[in-house]
Design a protein around this motif. Sequence first.
Motif, mmCIF file in Angstrom:
data_model
loop_
_atom_site.group_PDB
_atom_site.id
_atom_site.type_symbol
_atom_site.label_atom_id
_atom_site.label_comp_id
_atom_site.label_asym_id
_atom_site.label_seq_id
_atom_site.Cartn_x
_atom_site.Cartn_y
_atom_site.Cartn_z
ATOM 1 N N GLY A 1 0.799 -1.221 0.000
ATOM 2 C CA GLY A 1 0.000 0.000 0.000
ATOM 3 C C GLY A 1 0.833 1.272 0.000
ATOM 4 O O GLY A 1 0.523 2.223 -0.720
ATOM 5 N N ARG A 2 1.895 1.288 0.799
ATOM 6 C CA ARG A 2 2.697 2.510 0.841
ATOM 7 C C ARG A 2 3.411 2.748 -0.493
ATOM 8 O O ARG A 2 3.460 3.878 -0.982
ATOM 9 C CB ARG A 2 3.683 2.463 2.006
ATOM 10 N N GLU A 3 3.932 1.672 -1.094
ATOM 11 C CA GLU A 3 4.576 1.826 -2.399
ATOM 12 C C GLU A 3 3.571 2.342 -3.422
ATOM 13 O O GLU A 3 3.870 3.229 -4.229
ATOM 14 C CB GLU A 3 5.119 0.465 -2.889
ATOM 15 N N GLU B 1 10.494 -7.688 13.896
ATOM 16 C CA GLU B 1 11.137 -7.486 12.586
ATOM 17 C C GLU B 1 11.171 -6.004 12.193
ATOM 18 O O GLU B 1 11.910 -5.599 11.312
ATOM 19 C CB GLU B 1 10.434 -8.313 11.504
ATOM 20 N N SER B 2 10.355 -5.210 12.882
ATOM 21 C CA SER B 2 10.230 -3.812 12.472
ATOM 22 C C SER B 2 11.212 -2.898 13.189
ATOM 23 O O SER B 2 11.147 -1.686 13.043
ATOM 24 C CB SER B 2 8.809 -3.334 12.737
ATOM 25 N N ALA B 3 12.150 -3.482 13.960
ATOM 26 C CA ALA B 3 13.099 -2.644 14.693
ATOM 27 C C ALA B 3 13.799 -1.678 13.748
ATOM 28 O O ALA B 3 14.169 -0.574 14.132
ATOM 29 C CB ALA B 3 14.115 -3.522 15.420
ATOM 30 N N GLN B 4 13.986 -2.106 12.518
ATOM 31 C CA GLN B 4 14.681 -1.254 11.546
ATOM 32 C C GLN B 4 13.773 -0.865 10.390
ATOM 33 O O GLN B 4 14.012 -1.209 9.243
ATOM 34 C CB GLN B 4 15.918 -1.991 11.019
ATOM 35 N N CYS B 5 12.707 -0.149 10.694
ATOM 36 C CA CYS B 5 11.822 0.335 9.636
ATOM 37 C C CYS B 5 12.586 1.159 8.612
ATOM 38 O O CYS B 5 12.247 1.176 7.438
ATOM 39 C CB CYS B 5 10.706 1.190 10.220
ATOM 40 N N ARG B 6 13.593 1.840 9.087
ATOM 41 C CA ARG B 6 14.357 2.700 8.180
ATOM 42 C C ARG B 6 14.865 1.899 6.979
ATOM 43 O O ARG B 6 14.701 2.283 5.829
ATOM 44 C CB ARG B 6 15.513 3.341 8.944
ATOM 45 N N ASN B 7 15.513 0.757 7.256
ATOM 46 C CA ASN B 7 16.059 -0.050 6.162
ATOM 47 C C ASN B 7 14.959 -0.645 5.299
ATOM 48 O O ASN B 7 15.029 -0.649 4.083
ATOM 49 C CB ASN B 7 16.922 -1.189 6.719
ATOM 50 N N CYS B 8 13.941 -1.152 5.976
ATOM 51 C CA CYS B 8 12.823 -1.760 5.262
ATOM 52 C C CYS B 8 12.207 -0.747 4.308
ATOM 53 O O CYS B 8 11.991 -1.019 3.127
ATOM 54 C CB CYS B 8 11.789 -2.260 6.277
ATOM 55 N N LEU B 9 11.965 0.449 4.825
ATOM 56 C CA LEU B 9 11.299 1.448 3.981
ATOM 57 C C LEU B 9 12.198 1.948 2.869
ATOM 58 O O LEU B 9 11.744 2.200 1.765
ATOM 59 C CB LEU B 9 10.830 2.622 4.842
ATOM 60 N N GLU B 10 13.487 2.073 3.177
ATOM 61 C CA GLU B 10 14.401 2.539 2.134
ATOM 62 C C GLU B 10 14.375 1.576 0.949
ATOM 63 O O GLU B 10 14.310 1.989 -0.204
ATOM 64 C CB GLU B 10 15.817 2.669 2.702
ATOM 65 N N MET B 11 14.362 0.266 1.261
ATOM 66 C CA MET B 11 14.291 -0.724 0.190
ATOM 67 C C MET B 11 12.979 -0.619 -0.580
ATOM 68 O O MET B 11 12.947 -0.679 -1.813
ATOM 69 C CB MET B 11 14.382 -2.137 0.781
ATOM 70 N N ARG B 12 11.908 -0.452 0.159
ATOM 71 C CA ARG B 12 10.594 -0.382 -0.490
ATOM 72 C C ARG B 12 10.485 0.855 -1.385
ATOM 73 O O ARG B 12 9.946 0.797 -2.490
ATOM 74 C CB ARG B 12 9.488 -0.334 0.568
ATOM 75 N N VAL B 13 10.987 1.977 -0.866
ATOM 76 C CA VAL B 13 10.910 3.230 -1.627
ATOM 77 C C VAL B 13 11.732 3.116 -2.908
ATOM 78 O O VAL B 13 11.281 3.498 -3.993
ATOM 79 C CB VAL B 13 11.393 4.412 -0.749
ATOM 80 N N ILE C 1 0.806 -2.494 10.882
ATOM 81 C CA ILE C 1 2.133 -2.994 10.508
ATOM 82 C C ILE C 1 3.223 -2.309 11.337
ATOM 83 O O ILE C 1 2.970 -1.324 12.006
ATOM 84 C CB ILE C 1 2.422 -2.765 8.999
ATOM 85 N N CYS C 2 4.414 -2.856 11.252
ATOM 86 C CA CYS C 2 5.593 -2.278 11.921
ATOM 87 C C CYS C 2 5.493 -2.359 13.443
ATOM 88 O O CYS C 2 5.990 -1.476 14.144
ATOM 89 C CB CYS C 2 5.824 -0.822 11.532
ATOM 90 N N THR C 3 4.851 -3.388 13.958
ATOM 91 C CA THR C 3 4.739 -3.491 15.414
ATOM 92 C C THR C 3 5.467 -4.727 15.953
ATOM 93 O O THR C 3 5.533 -4.911 17.157
ATOM 94 C CB THR C 3 3.265 -3.565 15.864
HETATM 95 FE FE1 FES Z 1 8.337 -0.915 9.349
HETATM 96 FE FE2 FES Z 1 8.801 -2.229 7.022
HETATM 97 S S1 FES Z 1 8.779 -3.012 9.039
HETATM 98 S S2 FES Z 1 8.581 -0.127 7.372
#
Ligand code: FES
Length: 344
Positions: A278-280, A315-327, A310-312
């Motif tokens: 959804g965010r992408e 695995e979500s400790a590093q949302c920064r990396n996850c989001l950077e990849m998604r973006v 999501i992000c709770t």
């Molecule tokens: Fe939080 Fe992906 S887990 S952005």
Amino acid sequence: MNELVENLRRNRNLSDDELRELIESGSYDDDLRTAADEVRREHYGDKVFLRGLIEFSNCCKRDCLYCGLRASNRTADRYRLSMEEILSCCEEGYGLGYRTFVLQSGEDPYYSDDRICAIVAAIRERFPDCAITLSIGEKSRESYQRYFDAGANRFLLRHETADPVHYAKLHPADMSAQNRRRCLWDLKEIGYQVGAGFMVGSPYQTTENLIADLRFLQELQPDMIGIGPYLTHHATPFKDEPNGSADLTLRLLSILRLMFPYVLLPATTALGTILPDGRERGLKAGANVVMPNLSPVSTRKKYEIYENKICTGEESAQCRNCLEMRVKAAGYQVVTDRGDVRRP
Ligand code: FES
Ligand code: 5AD
């Protein structure tokens, strides 16, 4: 390109009848998305701004009928972060490159104006190059002024719905659309960069309500507009109401980009919750902001505005990396500057 979409792009406006057609019909979606992506690229290139979100208290004195944090929800496991915990979230975020911190909470009287000012001032002193955004609800003009003087730059307060009758169906009697507007205008006059916004598909919402939301935003001319689908929470009076629609949310993101070319438009967590990508898809529809969660992993699950957020998890400790990849995968670049609004 479809003529309605072209006109919206050129004039940044349409008649109510034309807006109704765009909102209700899916047949313009491809054109809308293409035009919105072009306009965001004209104004912001392929940049996507990151805001580090710190959910510092889930206690709330309000009783909004749609929200899992409502005071009447006795099953919520309430928490508050201390000044030190908040500062250590900022510390971690700063190290990860964030230059905007969004401090969000329920309307929690424990955080008096003195406490909020002390928190803001401490962040301002430790991180002078960062923007501080507050998202802590309805306050008096005097309180807003005090936070601003302490160093806050931005304020997020969704108007939720611009129609007073619809507003009254979503909120208890001690809240009003009128006071919400008063807050937003006060914030603007004080000098904050202001974010408004609404839920898509909230109970009882009609197309006319959505048109009223767009008209209100034209009046307010906010710097940021946050929208996301309404999502069910089991411990609210709306527990049997259906979720809002992802497609309608994406369509409205594109319409907003065309009406407000300069605006900061987040691809929200709610959109990422209702659709795995959804965010992408929000970014591709015209959004240019994402707000990764910086709250301590131990409290994230407790900030349950709606279900299945999501992000709770761990695995979500590093949302920064996850989001950077998604973006990146969506074709954009995350940038780490403050990302102030660029008005014409
Ligand atoms: Fe939080 Fe992906 S887990 S952005
Ligand atoms: N579903 C989706 N969004 C919600 N919000 C509150 N409750 C819900 C829900 N059940 C949104 C409101 C609020 C923001 C912080 O979260 O728009 O302003």
